[in-house]
Design a protein around this motif. Structure first.
Motif, PDB file in Angstrom:
ATOM      1  N   PHE A   5       1.379  15.016  -0.328  1.00  0.00           N
ATOM      2  CA  PHE A   5       0.710  14.010  -1.159  1.00  0.00           C
ATOM      3  C   PHE A   5       1.468  13.882  -2.471  1.00  0.00           C
ATOM      4  O   PHE A   5       2.353  14.686  -2.786  1.00  0.00           O
ATOM      5  CB  PHE A   5      -0.776  14.333  -1.393  1.00  0.00           C
ATOM      6  CG  PHE A   5      -1.068  15.429  -2.385  1.00  0.00           C
ATOM      7  CD1 PHE A   5      -1.255  15.157  -3.734  1.00  0.00           C
ATOM      8  CD2 PHE A   5      -1.208  16.747  -1.961  1.00  0.00           C
ATOM      9  CE1 PHE A   5      -1.550  16.163  -4.632  1.00  0.00           C
ATOM     10  CE2 PHE A   5      -1.514  17.760  -2.850  1.00  0.00           C
ATOM     11  CZ  PHE A   5      -1.678  17.465  -4.194  1.00  0.00           C
ATOM     12  N   SER A   6       1.158  12.832  -3.209  1.00  0.00           N
ATOM     13  CA  SER A   6       1.753  12.628  -4.524  1.00  0.00           C
ATOM     14  C   SER A   6       0.631  12.391  -5.520  1.00  0.00           C
ATOM     15  O   SER A   6      -0.499  12.074  -5.139  1.00  0.00           O
ATOM     16  CB  SER A   6       2.724  11.447  -4.505  1.00  0.00           C
ATOM     17  OG  SER A   6       2.071  10.263  -4.089  1.00  0.00           O
ATOM     18  N   MET A   7       0.948  12.546  -6.794  1.00  0.00           N
ATOM     19  CA  MET A   7      -0.106  12.403  -7.793  1.00  0.00           C
ATOM     20  C   MET A   7       0.436  12.042  -9.162  1.00  0.00           C
ATOM     21  O   MET A   7       1.600  12.322  -9.488  1.00  0.00           O
ATOM     22  CB  MET A   7      -0.914  13.696  -7.908  1.00  0.00           C
ATOM     23  CG  MET A   7      -0.164  14.866  -8.507  1.00  0.00           C
ATOM     24  SD  MET A   7      -1.208  16.350  -8.742  1.00  0.00           S
ATOM     25  CE  MET A   7      -2.410  15.773  -9.941  1.00  0.00           C
ATOM     26  N   GLY A 243      -0.769   3.925   4.660  1.00  0.00           N
ATOM     27  CA  GLY A 243      -1.964   4.556   5.216  1.00  0.00           C
ATOM     28  C   GLY A 243      -2.557   5.639   4.348  1.00  0.00           C
ATOM     29  O   GLY A 243      -3.663   6.125   4.639  1.00  0.00           O
ATOM     30  N   TRP A 244      -1.867   6.031   3.294  1.00  0.00           N
ATOM     31  CA  TRP A 244      -2.419   7.035   2.393  1.00  0.00           C
ATOM     32  C   TRP A 244      -3.603   6.453   1.607  1.00  0.00           C
ATOM     33  O   TRP A 244      -3.674   5.251   1.359  1.00  0.00           O
ATOM     34  CB  TRP A 244      -1.356   7.495   1.407  1.00  0.00           C
ATOM     35  CG  TRP A 244      -0.461   8.574   1.938  1.00  0.00           C
ATOM     36  CD1 TRP A 244      -0.389   9.041   3.218  1.00  0.00           C
ATOM     37  CD2 TRP A 244       0.486   9.327   1.175  1.00  0.00           C
ATOM     38  NE1 TRP A 244       0.548  10.039   3.299  1.00  0.00           N
ATOM     39  CE2 TRP A 244       1.101  10.234   2.065  1.00  0.00           C
ATOM     40  CE3 TRP A 244       0.873   9.323  -0.155  1.00  0.00           C
ATOM     41  CZ2 TRP A 244       2.083  11.129   1.648  1.00  0.00           C
ATOM     42  CZ3 TRP A 244       1.847  10.206  -0.579  1.00  0.00           C
ATOM     43  CH2 TRP A 244       2.447  11.108   0.325  1.00  0.00           C
ATOM     44  N   GLU A 245      -4.491   7.340   1.196  1.00  0.00           N
ATOM     45  CA  GLU A 245      -5.655   6.930   0.420  1.00  0.00           C
ATOM     46  C   GLU A 245      -5.501   7.367  -1.038  1.00  0.00           C
ATOM     47  O   GLU A 245      -5.159   8.518  -1.301  1.00  0.00           O
ATOM     48  CB  GLU A 245      -6.929   7.556   1.002  1.00  0.00           C
ATOM     49  CG  GLU A 245      -7.285   7.066   2.383  1.00  0.00           C
ATOM     50  CD  GLU A 245      -7.571   5.574   2.420  1.00  0.00           C
ATOM     51  OE1 GLU A 245      -8.142   5.049   1.431  1.00  0.00           O
ATOM     52  OE2 GLU A 245      -7.236   4.931   3.430  1.00  0.00           O
ATOM     53  N   PRO A 246      -5.756   6.461  -1.980  1.00  0.00           N
ATOM     54  CA  PRO A 246      -5.751   6.850  -3.391  1.00  0.00           C
ATOM     55  C   PRO A 246      -7.098   7.434  -3.796  1.00  0.00           C
ATOM     56  O   PRO A 246      -8.143   7.046  -3.264  1.00  0.00           O
ATOM     57  CB  PRO A 246      -5.501   5.514  -4.108  1.00  0.00           C
ATOM     58  CG  PRO A 246      -6.122   4.489  -3.209  1.00  0.00           C
ATOM     59  CD  PRO A 246      -5.970   5.008  -1.799  1.00  0.00           C
ATOM     60  N   GLY A 265      -2.729  10.401  -0.680  1.00  0.00           N
ATOM     61  CA  GLY A 265      -2.421  11.245   0.462  1.00  0.00           C
ATOM     62  C   GLY A 265      -3.149  10.831   1.724  1.00  0.00           C
ATOM     63  O   GLY A 265      -3.966   9.908   1.724  1.00  0.00           O
ATOM     64  N   LYS A 266      -2.847  11.534   2.800  1.00  0.00           N
ATOM     65  CA  LYS A 266      -3.491  11.265   4.090  1.00  0.00           C
ATOM     66  C   LYS A 266      -4.971  11.588   4.020  1.00  0.00           C
ATOM     67  O   LYS A 266      -5.792  10.944   4.651  1.00  0.00           O
ATOM     68  CB  LYS A 266      -2.828  12.108   5.187  1.00  0.00           C
ATOM     69  CG  LYS A 266      -1.411  11.676   5.542  1.00  0.00           C
ATOM     70  CD  LYS A 266      -0.778  12.602   6.559  1.00  0.00           C
ATOM     71  CE  LYS A 266      -0.370  13.920   5.929  1.00  0.00           C
ATOM     72  NZ  LYS A 266       0.425  14.768   6.862  1.00  0.00           N
TER      73      LYS A 266
END
Length: 282
Positions: A5-7, A243-246, A265-266
């Motif tokens: 994931f990223s942030m 497809g990642w969710e914030p 991330g997923k």
């Protein structure tokens, strides 16, 4: 393996020591601690972190040092960040791969391998919450002032390609603020106009309209003085997978700037139910 994931992470100086965090920044501290707990479950092999407080003039720098060890006194705020020790492993091999990929992409990239290089507080502050045990390797990246947003995004895409092809689990951290027209007084919020732009930018991100958010960056950065001209955000966009969710977890002011904890991330990062609503939501 993959980018887990990223942030977007805040690094406001008054968050360095948890027991001294002012009330209006405690939600950010709590959310960062919770992400740190979830990081232990994910068990990433490396964290790649771009810090707005490593401003390089001409080159995109990658910290390839195998061991990051030092004692930080922040020259901007030595009253808040003084004699702060840190000791994190690095990932020399992966860092060198990033440098090579950048060079092959025609970008001005250089590696730094120097045990005397001192970390900035944009690196140290968020990692004190995210990796308090100092047991996850870290690769630091600079924000490059001679590179415009387009070049910075291209560099981010190059990095992302390497990270997606590695056999390691990676977390990407973009350490910086949104609006950043600083004034004296940590309790001060951005102006109405600056904060309206913050809200619109955040709305684009939460609706997964990343293209609109990216296209907004140049004027947003100009009018709201986004930290590092928005370069850390351009790099963040390049790390978000389809497809990642914030997840918008917390926010708060610091001397006229607006700061937020947002993950992508997923699986959506969640916080305990006791966490208060964000000021953005209000």
């Amino acid at each position: 393996m993959t980018i887990e994931f990223s942030m977007l992470a805040p690094h406001v100086p008054s968050m360095c020591h948890e027991d001294l965090v002012p009330e209006f920044q405690k939600d950010m501290a709590a959310s960062m601690k919770e992400i740190g707990k979830q990081l232990k479950e994910i068990n990433p092999d490396v964290i790649v972190l771009v810090s707005c407080h490593w401003p390089s003039t001409f080159f995109h720098y990658v910290d390839c040092t195998p061991i990051h060890k030092g004692i930080l006194t922040a020259f901007e705020a030595p009253d808040l960040i003084k004699d702060v020790a840190y000791h994190y492993p690095g990932d020399e091999d992966l860092a060198n791969k990033l440098v090579k990929a950048g060079e092959e992409a025609g970008l001005q990239v250089q590696g730094v391998n120097d045990p005397y290089y001192l970390w900035d507080y944009g690196s140290v502050v968020p990692l004190r919450y995210l990796v308090p045990n100092e047991d996850i390797p870290v690769i630091n990246l600079s924000v490059t002032l001679a590179a415009n947003l387009e070049e910075t995004y291209k560099w981010g895409q190059t990095i992302a390609k390497v990270l997606r092809e590695t056999d390691k689990k990676v977390v990407f951290v973009s350490s910086g603020a949104l609006s950043h027209n600083l004034v004296r007084g940590r309790h001060n919020t951005p102006t109405v106009t600056e904060h309206a732009m913050d809200k619109q930018f955040i709305e684009f991100m939460m609706n997964k309209n990343y293209q609109a958010a990216y296209e907004m960056l140049p004027e947003y950065a100009r009018h709201a003085r986004v930290e590092s001209g928005g370069r850390h955000l351009a790099m963040l966009f390049s790390m978000i997978e389809e497809g990642w969710e914030p997840a918008y977890l917390a926010d708060g002011q610091s001397s006229g700037s607006w700061n937020a904890v947002i993950t992508f991330g997923k699986k959506v990062v969640t916080l305990p139910e006791t966490t208060e609503e964000t000021q953005f939501a209000k």
